[in-house]
Motif scaffolding. Structure first.
Motif, short mmCIF file in Angstrom:
data_model
loop_
_atom_site.label_atom_id
_atom_site.label_comp_id
_atom_site.label_asym_id
_atom_site.label_seq_id
_atom_site.Cartn_x
_atom_site.Cartn_y
_atom_site.Cartn_z
N HIS A 12 0.98 -1.11 -0.04
CA HIS A 12 0.01 -0.07 -0.05
C HIS A 12 0.90 1.32 -0.14
O HIS A 12 0.64 2.11 -0.81
CB HIS A 12 -0.86 0.08 1.27
N ASP A 13 1.89 1.50 0.77
CA ASP A 13 2.83 2.50 0.88
C ASP A 13 3.61 2.59 -0.39
O ASP A 13 3.62 3.77 -0.74
CB ASP A 13 3.75 2.59 2.27
N HIS A 14 3.82 1.57 -0.93
CA HIS A 14 4.82 1.50 -2.30
C HIS A 14 3.72 2.07 -3.26
O HIS A 14 4.17 3.20 -4.15
CB HIS A 14 5.15 0.36 -2.54
N VAL A 15 2.59 1.97 -3.39
CA VAL A 15 1.56 2.26 -4.50
C VAL A 15 1.13 3.44 -4.31
O VAL A 15 1.26 4.49 -5.12
CB VAL A 15 0.43 1.32 -4.58
N VAL A 16 1.04 4.00 -3.01
CA VAL A 16 0.62 5.53 -2.71
C VAL A 16 1.69 6.33 -3.15
O VAL A 16 1.61 7.53 -3.67
CB VAL A 16 0.01 5.48 -1.10
N ASP B 75 6.02 4.59 -14.00
CA ASP B 75 6.84 3.81 -14.17
C ASP B 75 7.98 3.31 -13.13
O ASP B 75 8.20 2.23 -13.25
CB ASP B 75 7.55 4.00 -15.73
N ASP B 76 8.25 4.37 -12.30
CA ASP B 76 9.08 3.91 -11.36
C ASP B 76 8.62 3.16 -10.09
O ASP B 76 9.26 2.90 -9.34
CB ASP B 76 9.89 5.27 -10.70
N GLY B 77 7.30 3.02 -10.32
CA GLY B 77 6.50 2.24 -9.18
C GLY B 77 6.25 0.61 -9.52
O GLY B 77 5.35 0.01 -8.97
N GLN B 78 6.53 0.39 -10.80
CA GLN B 78 6.13 -0.79 -11.32
C GLN B 78 6.77 -2.24 -11.03
O GLN B 78 5.95 -3.43 -10.52
CB GLN B 78 6.55 -0.87 -12.92
N GLU B 79 7.59 -1.93 -10.15
CA GLU B 79 8.57 -2.98 -9.56
C GLU B 79 8.34 -2.83 -8.15
O GLU B 79 8.88 -1.93 -7.37
CB GLU B 79 9.90 -3.57 -9.92
N LEU B 80 8.16 -3.95 -7.14
CA LEU B 80 8.14 -3.67 -5.73
C LEU B 80 9.47 -3.59 -5.30
O LEU B 80 10.56 -4.16 -5.69
CB LEU B 80 7.31 -4.67 -5.07
N PRO B 81 9.97 -2.84 -4.17
CA PRO B 81 11.02 -2.59 -3.59
C PRO B 81 11.70 -3.90 -3.13
O PRO B 81 13.08 -3.89 -3.12
CB PRO B 81 10.78 -1.35 -2.25
N ASP B 82 10.79 -4.82 -2.92
CA ASP B 82 11.71 -6.14 -2.37
C ASP B 82 11.72 -7.19 -3.34
O ASP B 82 12.20 -8.28 -3.25
CB ASP B 82 11.28 -6.49 -1.02
N ASP B 83 11.37 -6.93 -4.75
CA ASP B 83 11.47 -7.77 -5.76
C ASP B 83 12.89 -8.68 -5.76
O ASP B 83 12.96 -9.68 -5.73
CB ASP B 83 10.85 -7.43 -7.07
N ALA B 84 13.80 -7.73 -5.93
CA ALA B 84 15.22 -8.26 -6.03
C ALA B 84 15.69 -9.29 -4.98
O ALA B 84 16.01 -10.14 -5.02
CB ALA B 84 16.21 -7.17 -6.36
#
Length: 99
Positions: A29-33, A45-54
């Motif tokens: 939620h915080d990431h999307v917002v 575009d810079d939000g298409q990948e979640l921060p913990d994907d890697a």
């Protein structure tokens, strides 16, 4: 057991006392917002990948689609009986109220 559930209903509780299931990582939620375009409401575009994907997937090219793993092994894989889910829900609610 049921009596302890009902006796806990009068107590005040807060989600602040419950550990987040994602630990210290940012919530989806915080990431999307934080990555939503304020004018359109669409994800930039810079939000298409979640921060913990890697961290979770590494450099793998092959991944499950969002929710796919849950669907394949939960819903479509037989899942659980309705009464089992009710029992889990009841025990979770009871544990939250006993905190």
């Amino acid at each position: 057991m049921l009596l302890s559930f009902w006796s806990g209903l009068g107590r005040r509780w807060s989600l602040d006392d419950v550990d987040a299931p994602w630990g210290t990582r940012p919530s989806i939620h915080d990431h999307v917002v934080s990555h939503a375009d304020p004018e359109t409401g669409r994800l930039r575009d810079d939000g298409q990948e979640l921060p913990d994907d890697a961290e979770l997937f590494g450099d793998d090219d092959l991944r499950w689609v969002a929710g796919g793993l849950d669907g394949a092994f939960g819903h479509h894989g037989g899942g659980s009986r309705e009464s089992d889910r009710v029992t889990v829900l009841f025990k979770s609610l009871q544990a939250a109220l006993e905190r």
